[in-house]
Design a protein around this motif. Structure first.
Motif, PDB file in Angstrom:
ATOM      1  N   TYR A  70      38.911  34.710  29.151  1.00 42.64           N
ATOM      2  CA  TYR A  70      38.654  34.974  30.182  1.00 42.64           C
ATOM      3  C   TYR A  70      39.362  36.166  30.697  1.00 42.64           C
ATOM      4  O   TYR A  70      39.182  37.150  30.286  1.00 42.64           O
ATOM      5  N   LEU A  71      38.058  37.050  31.943  1.00 39.33           N
ATOM      6  CA  LEU A  71      38.774  38.176  32.509  1.00 39.33           C
ATOM      7  C   LEU A  71      39.253  37.648  34.008  1.00 39.33           C
ATOM      8  O   LEU A  71      37.728  37.450  34.678  1.00 39.33           O
ATOM      9  N   GLN A  72      40.077  38.021  34.864  1.00 37.33           N
ATOM     10  CA  GLN A  72      39.901  37.598  36.108  1.00 37.33           C
ATOM     11  C   GLN A  72      40.353  39.033  36.736  1.00 37.33           C
ATOM     12  O   GLN A  72      40.928  40.372  36.669  1.00 37.33           O
ATOM     13  N   MET A  73      39.250  38.960  38.180  1.00 38.14           N
ATOM     14  CA  MET A  73      39.100  40.386  38.495  1.00 38.14           C
ATOM     15  C   MET A  73      39.566  39.985  40.276  1.00 38.14           C
ATOM     16  O   MET A  73      38.740  39.705  40.806  1.00 38.14           O
ATOM     17  N   ASN A  74      41.140  40.507  40.419  1.00 39.27           N
ATOM     18  CA  ASN A  74      41.193  40.772  42.101  1.00 39.27           C
ATOM     19  C   ASN A  74      40.492  42.476  42.266  1.00 39.27           C
ATOM     20  O   ASN A  74      40.224  43.866  41.721  1.00 39.27           O
ATOM     21  N   SER A  75      41.059  42.835  43.967  1.00 37.48           N
ATOM     22  CA  SER A  75      41.101  43.227  44.782  1.00 37.48           C
ATOM     23  C   SER A  75      39.504  44.227  44.274  1.00 37.48           C
ATOM     24  O   SER A  75      39.691  45.774  43.400  1.00 37.48           O
ATOM     25  N   LEU A  76      38.866  43.579  44.173  1.00 38.35           N
ATOM     26  CA  LEU A  76      37.427  44.030  43.145  1.00 38.35           C
ATOM     27  C   LEU A  76      36.593  45.494  44.619  1.00 38.35           C
ATOM     28  O   LEU A  76      37.198  44.943  45.247  1.00 38.35           O
TER      29      LEU A  76
END
Length: 122
Positions: free
Chosen positions: A78-84
């Motif tokens: 998985y890759l959790q991407m925040n504050s994109l």
């Protein structure tokens, strides 16, 4: 090994997305897994990688915002991407290597997914 990504899409700046990558067989023996991205006109870059033991690597541009993880029981990473940010817009590719994170940083891998588009609007 076939790798199939999912979870991409269109999101506003500041939003979040989680990418998933499912492998077609047991990936326990695969040493490292990671995510590359490539935007139009730009070179492909390794965004994040994780070893079988849980050691992680992140590109400077995503440190503190992205988190990579893997679930060997589910053959999935998985890759959790925040504050994109708009500059995160790219095609994201799942990759796996039977070597190490270091080789993935050098752009070498053994298995490659078809990619999933991430678009971040400003």
């Amino acid at each position: 090994v076939q790798l199939v990504e999912s979870g991409g899409g269109l999101v506003q700046a500041g939003g979040s997305l989680r990418l998933s990558c499912a492998a077609s067989r047991n990936i326990f023996s695969v040493s490292a897994m990671g995510w590359y991205r490539q935007a139009p006109g730009k070179e492909r870059e390794l965004v994040a990688a994780i070893s079988s033991g849980g050691t992680t690597y992140y590109a400077d541009s995503v440190k503190g915002r992205f988190t990579i993880s893997r679930d060997n029981a589910k053959n999935t990473q998985y890759l959790q991407m925040n504050s994109l940010k708009p500059e995160d817009t790219a095609m994201y590719y799942c990759a796996a290597s039977e070597e190490t994170i270091a080789t993935m940083i050098l752009g070498r891998y053994d298995y490659w997914g078809q990619g999933t588009q991430v678009t971040v609007s400003s």
